[in-house]
Design a protein around this motif. Structure first.
Motif, PDB file in Angstrom:
ATOM      1  N   ALA A  91      -6.072  -6.235  -4.902  1.00  0.00           N
ATOM      2  CA  ALA A  91      -5.987  -5.649  -3.555  1.00  0.00           C
ATOM      3  C   ALA A  91      -4.564  -5.815  -3.010  1.00  0.00           C
ATOM      4  CB  ALA A  91      -6.979  -6.354  -2.637  1.00  0.00           C
ATOM      5  N   PRO A  92      -4.132  -4.876  -2.139  1.00  0.00           N
ATOM      6  CA  PRO A  92      -2.764  -4.982  -1.599  1.00  0.00           C
ATOM      7  C   PRO A  92      -2.454  -6.364  -1.029  1.00  0.00           C
ATOM      8  CG  PRO A  92      -3.683  -2.864  -1.027  1.00  0.00           C
ATOM      9  CD  PRO A  92      -4.785  -3.628  -1.721  1.00  0.00           C
ATOM     10  N   ALA A  93      -3.397  -6.963  -0.329  1.00  0.00           N
ATOM     11  CA  ALA A  93      -3.118  -8.261   0.304  1.00  0.00           C
ATOM     12  C   ALA A  93      -2.978  -9.390  -0.714  1.00  0.00           C
ATOM     13  CB  ALA A  93      -4.229  -8.594   1.292  1.00  0.00           C
ATOM     14  N   ALA A  94      -3.424  -9.140  -1.941  1.00  0.00           N
ATOM     15  CA  ALA A  94      -3.400 -10.210  -2.958  1.00  0.00           C
ATOM     16  C   ALA A  94      -2.261 -10.027  -3.965  1.00  0.00           C
ATOM     17  CB  ALA A  94      -4.735 -10.250  -3.684  1.00  0.00           C
ATOM     18  N   LYS A  95      -1.415  -9.011  -3.765  1.00  0.00           N
ATOM     19  CA  LYS A  95      -0.400  -8.684  -4.790  1.00  0.00           C
ATOM     20  C   LYS A  95       0.572  -9.839  -5.010  1.00  0.00           C
ATOM     21  CE  LYS A  95      -1.285  -4.071  -5.279  1.00  0.00           C
ATOM     22  NZ  LYS A  95      -1.976  -3.528  -6.458  1.00  0.00           N
ATOM     23  N   GLU A  96       1.025 -10.472  -3.927  1.00  0.00           N
ATOM     24  CA  GLU A  96       2.058 -11.505  -4.104  1.00  0.00           C
ATOM     25  C   GLU A  96       1.483 -12.740  -4.785  1.00  0.00           C
ATOM     26  OE1 GLU A  96       4.767 -12.113  -1.001  1.00  0.00           O
ATOM     27  OE2 GLU A  96       5.052  -9.954  -0.701  1.00  0.00           O
ATOM     28  N   ALA A  97       0.288 -13.136  -4.386  1.00  0.00           N
ATOM     29  CA  ALA A  97      -0.343 -14.291  -5.036  1.00  0.00           C
ATOM     30  C   ALA A  97      -0.614 -13.972  -6.508  1.00  0.00           C
ATOM     31  CB  ALA A  97      -1.638 -14.652  -4.320  1.00  0.00           C
ATOM     32  N   LEU A 149       6.192 -12.714 -22.617  1.00  0.00           N
ATOM     33  CA  LEU A 149       5.723 -11.343 -22.389  1.00  0.00           C
ATOM     34  C   LEU A 149       6.208 -10.426 -23.514  1.00  0.00           C
ATOM     35  CD1 LEU A 149       4.438  -9.731 -20.035  1.00  0.00           C
ATOM     36  CD2 LEU A 149       6.744  -9.388 -19.149  1.00  0.00           C
ATOM     37  N   ASP A 150       5.333  -9.565 -24.030  1.00  0.00           N
ATOM     38  CA  ASP A 150       5.746  -8.586 -25.043  1.00  0.00           C
ATOM     39  C   ASP A 150       6.031  -7.220 -24.436  1.00  0.00           C
ATOM     40  OD1 ASP A 150       5.347 -10.204 -27.517  1.00  0.00           O
ATOM     41  OD2 ASP A 150       3.290 -10.285 -26.780  1.00  0.00           O
ATOM     42  N   VAL A 151       5.189  -6.804 -23.511  1.00  0.00           N
ATOM     43  CA  VAL A 151       5.373  -5.463 -22.930  1.00  0.00           C
ATOM     44  C   VAL A 151       5.009  -5.438 -21.448  1.00  0.00           C
ATOM     45  CG1 VAL A 151       4.959  -4.065 -25.019  1.00  0.00           C
ATOM     46  CG2 VAL A 151       3.043  -4.709 -23.605  1.00  0.00           C
ATOM     47  N   ILE A 152       5.655  -4.516 -20.751  1.00  0.00           N
ATOM     48  CA  ILE A 152       5.234  -4.144 -19.393  1.00  0.00           C
ATOM     49  C   ILE A 152       4.445  -2.850 -19.511  1.00  0.00           C
ATOM     50  CG2 ILE A 152       6.017  -3.293 -17.150  1.00  0.00           C
ATOM     51  CD1 ILE A 152       6.749  -6.133 -17.293  1.00  0.00           C
ATOM     52  N   MET A 153       3.263  -2.838 -18.903  1.00  0.00           N
ATOM     53  CA  MET A 153       2.502  -1.590 -18.841  1.00  0.00           C
ATOM     54  C   MET A 153       2.814  -0.927 -17.505  1.00  0.00           C
ATOM     55  SD  MET A 153      -1.601  -0.961 -19.017  1.00  0.00           S
ATOM     56  CE  MET A 153      -1.829  -1.991 -20.439  1.00  0.00           C
ATOM     57  N   LEU A 154       3.252   0.331 -17.589  1.00  0.00           N
ATOM     58  CA  LEU A 154       3.622   1.068 -16.382  1.00  0.00           C
ATOM     59  C   LEU A 154       2.556   2.127 -16.109  1.00  0.00           C
ATOM     60  CD1 LEU A 154       5.886   1.304 -14.256  1.00  0.00           C
ATOM     61  CD2 LEU A 154       6.952   3.048 -15.704  1.00  0.00           C
ATOM     62  N   PRO A 155       1.822   2.022 -14.996  1.00  0.00           N
ATOM     63  CA  PRO A 155       0.745   2.980 -14.736  1.00  0.00           C
ATOM     64  C   PRO A 155       1.269   4.259 -14.060  1.00  0.00           C
ATOM     65  CG  PRO A 155       0.744   1.302 -13.028  1.00  0.00           C
ATOM     66  CD  PRO A 155       1.870   0.940 -13.994  1.00  0.00           C
ATOM     67  N   LYS A 156       0.396   5.262 -14.055  1.00  0.00           N
ATOM     68  CA  LYS A 156       0.641   6.510 -13.301  1.00  0.00           C
ATOM     69  C   LYS A 156       2.040   7.074 -13.545  1.00  0.00           C
ATOM     70  CE  LYS A 156      -2.754   5.210  -9.788  1.00  0.00           C
ATOM     71  NZ  LYS A 156      -3.202   3.955 -10.378  1.00  0.00           N
ATOM     72  N   ALA A 190       5.813   3.107 -10.364  1.00  0.00           N
ATOM     73  CA  ALA A 190       7.221   3.158  -9.970  1.00  0.00           C
ATOM     74  C   ALA A 190       7.439   3.758  -8.583  1.00  0.00           C
ATOM     75  CB  ALA A 190       8.026   3.949 -11.010  1.00  0.00           C
ATOM     76  N   THR A 191       6.419   4.373  -7.982  1.00  0.00           N
ATOM     77  CA  THR A 191       6.602   4.947  -6.649  1.00  0.00           C
ATOM     78  C   THR A 191       6.165   3.977  -5.550  1.00  0.00           C
ATOM     79  OG1 THR A 191       4.400   5.948  -6.516  1.00  0.00           O
ATOM     80  CG2 THR A 191       6.127   7.264  -7.571  1.00  0.00           C
ATOM     81  N   THR A 192       5.701   2.794  -5.908  1.00  0.00           N
ATOM     82  CA  THR A 192       5.173   1.870  -4.888  1.00  0.00           C
ATOM     83  C   THR A 192       6.230   0.864  -4.426  1.00  0.00           C
ATOM     84  OG1 THR A 192       4.461   0.216  -6.502  1.00  0.00           O
ATOM     85  CG2 THR A 192       2.884   1.944  -5.965  1.00  0.00           C
ATOM     86  N   ARG A 193       5.949   0.214  -3.302  1.00  0.00           N
ATOM     87  CA  ARG A 193       6.889  -0.785  -2.796  1.00  0.00           C
ATOM     88  C   ARG A 193       6.825  -2.084  -3.589  1.00  0.00           C
ATOM     89  NH1 ARG A 193       4.544  -4.510   0.996  1.00  0.00           N
ATOM     90  NH2 ARG A 193       2.370  -4.032   1.433  1.00  0.00           N
ATOM     91  N   TRP A 194       5.770  -2.246  -4.405  1.00  0.00           N
ATOM     92  CA  TRP A 194       5.615  -3.518  -5.132  1.00  0.00           C
ATOM     93  C   TRP A 194       6.349  -3.538  -6.469  1.00  0.00           C
ATOM     94  CZ3 TRP A 194       0.757  -1.177  -3.539  1.00  0.00           C
ATOM     95  CH2 TRP A 194       0.271  -1.717  -2.342  1.00  0.00           C
ATOM     96  N   ALA A 195       6.608  -2.341  -7.022  1.00  0.00           N
ATOM     97  CA  ALA A 195       6.974  -2.254  -8.447  1.00  0.00           C
ATOM     98  C   ALA A 195       8.213  -3.073  -8.808  1.00  0.00           C
ATOM     99  CB  ALA A 195       7.169  -0.796  -8.838  1.00  0.00           C
ATOM    100  N   TYR A 196       9.299  -2.951  -7.995  1.00  0.00           N
ATOM    101  CA  TYR A 196      10.544  -3.611  -8.433  1.00  0.00           C
ATOM    102  C   TYR A 196      10.390  -5.117  -8.432  1.00  0.00           C
ATOM    103  CZ  TYR A 196      12.105  -5.017  -3.716  1.00  0.00           C
ATOM    104  OH  TYR A 196      12.216  -5.624  -2.500  1.00  0.00           O
TER     105      TYR A 196
END
Ligand code: GLV
Ligand code: MG
Length: 346
Positions: free
Chosen positions: A42-48, A94-101, A74-80
């Protein structure tokens, strides 16, 4: 097929917001685990969730599984910050980053550049972390070839059926199941094949998405068998009970694996030693195209941990038929094209 084949039969989704699920996932027999920061959080849980994911990666104990983190798109405020914080603090696990959408090759190029900046900063080897791109809407599918060519970091294209169904307006709530009323045989055939062709044209793996009806293992087995038969390398799993079903579906059968190894041996022997391009094996004519097919099955079988029980026994100057004989050792053959040479040959 990627040159060094890495098994991705089952790709387990683990919500980054759940410390309990992150803990349980370590011991499960999935080939790949992806720690999710996107739609399961959920958006409120992204940082945790970012902090949990960093701790889970640094905590180790993943037993050689392929480790992925799904960041927000990549279009969201969280991605970077998903990428920067996780890779800076835990990139070595980590082996890979999965990039959605992914709808535009620019999304993959952005991620490639950002990973390169972080690698320079941390002193980690340039280009080590790979990328899996999710194709999950009409725009992504329309540009799938450009997306597949966007970065040498790409390892796999991943079909996202739920988002895709929403994007094209498919009239069904049952992800991965056939929509009621559809008169064709498989409503997913076009996106699945389109993604597979783009992936293979660029040497990438192709992964099918989730089957969320956890209680319907027969439905899951049928869906997995179908994409495995088409050529896919694996499929997402959302629950521990789905892992074995999916691992089985994406492993070649023991018979197919044995046959593939024998074809590689026999073909190599006859072309290199007897200079013949087409020979009989087990009543079937084999040639260069058979060798290519056998390479695919052998690579998948070895990566899935299958072992040979038969070995090829050449009969110099004899008839072109060579019965297989039982393998003496259970040793795994070496990877690569040179495997399966007749004993005593270079
Ligand atoms: C997975 O991300 C899906 O949308 O099915
Ligand atoms: Mg999705």
């Amino acid at each position: 097929m990627p040159a060094e084949y890495r098994s991705r039969r089952s790709c387990l989704a683990v919500p980054g917001s759940s410390e309990r699920f992150l803990g349980k996932a370590r011991g499960l027999p999935a080939d790949e685990v992806f720690l999710d920061l996107e739609d399961a959080v959920a958006p409120a849980a992204k940082e945790a969730a970012r902090r949990n994911v960093v701790a889970a990666l640094n905590g180790g104990g993943w037993g050689g599984k392929l480790m992925a983190v799904r960041v927000n798109d990549a279009t969201t405020r969280w991605a970077y910050r998903d990428v920067a914080e996780v890779v800076t603090a835990a990139g070595r696990g980590l082996d890979v980053i999965m990039l959605p959408k992914v709808t535009d090759p620019g999304h993959v190029i952005w991620l490639d550049l950002l990973l390169g900046q972080i690698e320079q900063d941390t002193g980690d080897p340039a280009g080590r972390i790979g990328v899996e791109a999710q194709i999950e809407d009409a725009r992504g599918l329309a540009r799938v070839d450009e997306i597949a060519a966007a970065s040498p970091r790409l390892r796999a294209l991943v079909f996202g059926p739920a988002d895709f169904m929403a994007s094209i307006g498919m009239r069904s709530q049952r992800v991965g199941a056939q929509p009621a009323g559809y008169a064709g045989s498989d409503a997913y055939h076009y996106p699945l094949l389109r993604i597979l062709v783009a992936a293979r044209a660029h040497g990438l793996a192709a992964i099918d998405g989730p089957y969320p009806a956890i209680g319907d293992l027969d439905g899951l087995a049928a869906a997995a068998a179908s994409t495995a038969a088409l050529g896919y390398d694996g499929k997402w799993v959302l629950h521990p009970t789905q892992i074995d079903v999916v691992n089985r579906a994406f492993s070649p059968s023991q018979d197919d694996y044995e046959r593939a190894e024998l074809i590689l041996d026999a073909y190599r022997y006859h072309t290199a030693v007897e200079h013949r391009g087409a020979v009989m094996l087990g009543g079937e004519m084999i040639d260069e195209a058979s060798r290519k097919l056998a390479l695919v099955t052998a690579a998948k079988g070895r990566a899935a941990g299958l072992r040979r029980s038969q070995r090829f026994e050449p009969v110099p100057d004899g008839p072109a038929e060579h019965p297989p004989v039982p393998e003496r050792s259970a040793e795994h053959p070496p990877r690569g094209e040179g495997l399966g040479q007749p004993r005593g040959q270079a």
